[in-house]
Design a protein around this motif. Structure first.
Motif: not given
Length: 561
Positions: A427, A489-490, A493, A497, A504-506, A515-516, A536
């Motif tokens: 995060r 963080t969102k 992300y 994308n 990436l995936t949230g 964030i993954r 990032l």
């Protein structure tokens, strides 16, 4: 299309596929088309007369490619991987040529027997208990399913039917009159059945419970336990369910949860199983199960001898294309008993003899594809050492990425859960958090149990306080800080994308937005991960800068009023 036309078209298609793989790195990984983009590009109906292959093939690049998200791209770092390799593609080519529905042995003996053999190979390679082999004295064996979700539905049905057979005779002891018919007893039991999973279990378990017509309960997990289901947590949940007069009959445990790749405590859960022998325990190892081919992860299989089923997807990390989900059971009888039905048109002497396996009785559909071919081709082409090298390389790359986050990115990011199986979950840190420390625990990234280490002095109880809430002004300030960090963080992300260079995936872990990043595609190397890290960093700096400017303006506006 005659044979010679097919030969030319096939050569051209193979050339086109090879060219596609060679250009993946330069393609935008995430499709940016709008919903409904394709319909205006295609005619309102099929052509009256057949078209030439050359004309059809041109439309792949011009009409289909723009709407593809490139899962084989080295810049695809979302979800979990869905690998494909040339040997696997060749397996699909032969399977399509043979097109044997293979619902029983007689339909094509090679389809059944190769599946049995390659799954025994895989069972040994993964260090699963010997009872999961087709040759075991317990009547075990493996079967290829379409997906891990399909496997969960399948074994949940088997678990439900086993539970009903074993418990209907006991219902009188639980308040039903002996005059009740067997049907009434059965339906009374069905209404009380409960399937379980941890709150980190994949949603497929809850969906399977909907399909099976049973209740579903989620068992809480904690940061202190590395987001893994523990024996203690399971016993507590079972006690509550039984006190409510319900019947827990099924549990999904996970080797590599979707959000954090947590590993549930199998040995502890196996001990609970001794107290609740009728509880069907299924291991969902869809992604991380591939790591079991490495000797250093063999310890994770301790306790599996007590469980009822295990499933992993070769089509995620082991270089075999979708669909190739490998389900193993130490005892096939409950599954076959629940799903077997033999109308006259399926009867034959071989099936009646009991000397052959009819895989139609191990799955929900009747027909099935010759999926064992591609697994056979991959296992032979790469060998176990080749597959081990592939998996181990990506675990090492994942550990390297986590080190960049901890060191170069320590002022910007915080690792939310213990890096493992090539997955890092992070995060964004707000600037003011660098003085007080972060909120997440980190571990050594070896995929197993780790000693908890807390960033900058915060304890696990602090983590739980932030997540679950607490009384007092301090808790309110911390909750507000967490909410702000989640927002940033969102935002990071979504910006990444939207740019499309990497995908990436949230995810939400408790109340933490994270964030993954997982990279286990064959083409991915350190340079791709370094680029992802730099994206990032730059995106996060931009978002934090914008947040700082917004905060400053708000302060100035307040002072000016």
């Amino acid at each position: 299309m005659d044979a010679e036309e097919f030969r030319r078209a096939a050569y051209s298609a193979v050339d086109n596929i090879v060219d596609y793989f060679s250009t993946l790195d330069s393609r935008r990984v995430l499709s940016d088309v709008s919903p409904g983009y394709l319909r205006p590009l295609l005619p309102s109906g099929p052509p009256e007369e057949g078209e030439k292959w050359e004309d059809i093939q041109k439309d792949i690049e011009s009409k289909i490619m723009p709407g593809l998200t490139h899962w084989q791209s080295p810049n695809f770092m979302a979800f979990f991987p869905a690998n494909v390799t040339y040997p696997s593609i060749l397996g699909e080519l032969y399977s399509a040529a043979f097109t044997a529905p293979a619902f029983n042995w007689l339909c094509s003996p090679a389809c059944t027997e190769l599946e049995t053999i390659v799954l025994d190979w895989l069972c040994n390679a993964l260090n699963l208990p010997s009872s999961y082999l087709s040759t075991s004295s317990t009547g075990g064996g493996g079967v290829i399913q379409g997906s891990a979700s399909e496997a969960i539905v399948t074994v949940m049905i088997a678990a439900r039917e086993r539970c009903i057979r074993e418990h209907v005779g006991l219902l009188d002891k639980n308040g039903l009159s002996c005059s009740k018919s067997e049907d009434e007893k059965e339906w009374h039991l069905r209404s009380r059945l409960v399937a379980l999973g941890s709150e980190m279990s994949h949603s497929s378990t809850q969906k399977a419970s909907m399909i099976a017509g049973v209740k579903y309960r989620s068992i809480p997990v904690s940061a202190a336990d590395e987001y893994a289901l523990t024996g203690r947590g399971l016993k507590k949940a079972l006690k509550i369910i039984l006190e409510e007069g319900l019947v827990p009959f099924y549990l999904t445990v996970t080797l590599g949860t979707t959000s954090t790749c947590a590993v549930d405590r199998f040995k502890e859960i196996a001990e609970v199983k001794r107290e609740y022998p009728n509880l069907w325990i299924h291991v969902d190892a869809a992604y991380a199960g591939a790591a079991l081919i490495l000797e250093e992860y063999h310890g994770l299989t301790e306790g599996l001898e007590m469980f009822d089923s295990f499933d992993m997807n070769m089509h995620k990390w082991l270089l075999t294309n979708f669909d190739a989900s490998c389900l193993f059971l130490p005892r096939r009888e409950p599954l076959v008993s629940a799903l077997s039905i033999t109308p006259s048109y399926l009867q034959n002497n071989y099936s009646a003899s009991g000397l052959v396996t009819d895989y139609r009785d191990w799955q929900i559909p009747l027909g099935r594809r010759f999926r064992a071919l591609k697994i056979w081709f991959v296992l032979r082409s790469y060998g176990l050492n080749g597959l081990k090298k592939h998996v181990r390389r990506h675990i090492e790359l994942g550990e390297k990425f986590a080190e960049w986050v901890r060191n170069e990115g320590k002022d910007l990011f915080e690792i939310v859960s213990w890096p493992r199986f090539a997955l890092t979950v992070l995060r964004v840190k707000l600037p003011e958090e660098n003085a007080s420390g972060g909120i997440a625990a980190v571990g050594n990234g070896n995929g197993g149990r780790t000693e908890t280490k807390i960033d900058e002095g915060l304890t696990n109880s602090d983590v739980e306080t932030l997540i679950n809430g607490a009384n007092g002004q301090h808790a309110t300030a911390e909750s507000r800080r967490l909410e702000e960090a989640n927002t940033v963080t969102k935002e990071v992300y979504e910006k990444i994308n939207a740019a499309g260079e990497i995908f990436l995936t949230g995810t939400m872990i408790k109340d933490i937005y994270a964030i993954r990043l997982v990279s286990a595609n064959e083409q991915t190397d350190e340079a791709h991960l370094k680029k992802a890290f730099e994206i990032l960093v730059s995106t996060t700096k931009d978002s934090l800068s914008e947040k700082g400017k917004t905060t400053t303006k708000k302060v100035e506006d307040i002072r000016g009023t």
